[in-house]
Motif scaffolding. Structure first.
Motif, PDB file in Angstrom:
ATOM      1  N   UNK A  79       0.763  -1.239   0.000  1.00  0.00           N
ATOM      2  CA  UNK A  79       0.000   0.000   0.000  1.00  0.00           C
ATOM      3  C   UNK A  79       0.794   1.289   0.000  1.00  0.00           C
ATOM      4  N   UNK A  80       2.114   1.215   0.135  1.00  0.00           N
ATOM      5  CA  UNK A  80       2.913   2.443   0.103  1.00  0.00           C
ATOM      6  C   UNK A  80       2.806   3.084  -1.284  1.00  0.00           C
ATOM      7  N   UNK A  81       2.812   4.401  -1.335  1.00  0.00           N
ATOM      8  CA  UNK A  81       2.766   5.102  -2.613  1.00  0.00           C
ATOM      9  C   UNK A  81       4.170   5.196  -3.202  1.00  0.00           C
ATOM     10  N   UNK A  82       4.224   5.438  -4.501  1.00  0.00           N
ATOM     11  CA  UNK A  82       5.518   5.621  -5.161  1.00  0.00           C
ATOM     12  C   UNK A  82       6.228   6.811  -4.524  1.00  0.00           C
ATOM     13  N   UNK A  83       5.510   7.896  -4.270  1.00  0.00           N
ATOM     14  CA  UNK A  83       6.106   9.095  -3.663  1.00  0.00           C
ATOM     15  C   UNK A  83       6.670   8.776  -2.280  1.00  0.00           C
ATOM     16  N   UNK A  84       5.915   8.061  -1.458  1.00  0.00           N
ATOM     17  CA  UNK A  84       6.383   7.722  -0.110  1.00  0.00           C
ATOM     18  C   UNK A  84       7.634   6.852  -0.175  1.00  0.00           C
ATOM     19  N   UNK A  85       7.666   5.916  -1.115  1.00  0.00           N
ATOM     20  CA  UNK A  85       8.845   5.061  -1.267  1.00  0.00           C
ATOM     21  C   UNK A  85      10.055   5.879  -1.722  1.00  0.00           C
ATOM     22  N   UNK A  86       9.833   6.790  -2.645  1.00  0.00           N
ATOM     23  CA  UNK A  86      10.929   7.646  -3.116  1.00  0.00           C
ATOM     24  C   UNK A  86      11.496   8.471  -1.963  1.00  0.00           C
TER      25      UNK A  86
END
Length: 114
Positions: A79-86
């Motif tokens: 469920x993590x977003x791409x932005x949060x992972x970046x």
């Protein structure tokens, strides 16, 4: 009467900044943290650190980041977003997106929950 040239104040300031940057690197700061601290681009920070004796890994462009691919994929699927992972890995949105695409991870629609 000629006086000896005074060192350029700006050059002295840059030299001191560069010494602080190398000291930060040697004390464990990442290139990203140093770039942010001194308001420089990531690639220019890498150049300055190398020019001033810091032992950085060399890459073709910028600074190479090693990511735990399995962890990134698992976090995205949880469920993590791409932005949060970046943000969590100090890399660009595009790097995470490309990693997910290269590993054929099913992508969620953009823009959050509808």
């Amino acid at each position: 009467m000629d006086t000896p040239e005074q060192p350029d104040r700006e050059a002295v300031r840059r030299d001191e900044r560069n010494r602080r940057m190398v000291r930060d690197w040697e004390n464990g700061a990442t290139v990203t943290q140093i770039a942010r601290r001194y308001h420089l681009s990531l690639s220019w920070t890498g150049v300055l650190l190398r020019q001033n004796g810091a032992d950085l890994p060399t890459t073709g462009r910028g600074i190479k980041r090693e990511l735990d691919t399995d962890e990134v994929i698992a976090d995205y699927l949880d469920g993590a977003t791409v932005r949060a992972l970046a943000d969590a890995h100090d890399v660009s949105y595009g790097k995470i997106y490309r990693l997910l695409q290269q590993h054929r991870v099913p992508m969620r629609p953009r823009g959050g929950k509808q």
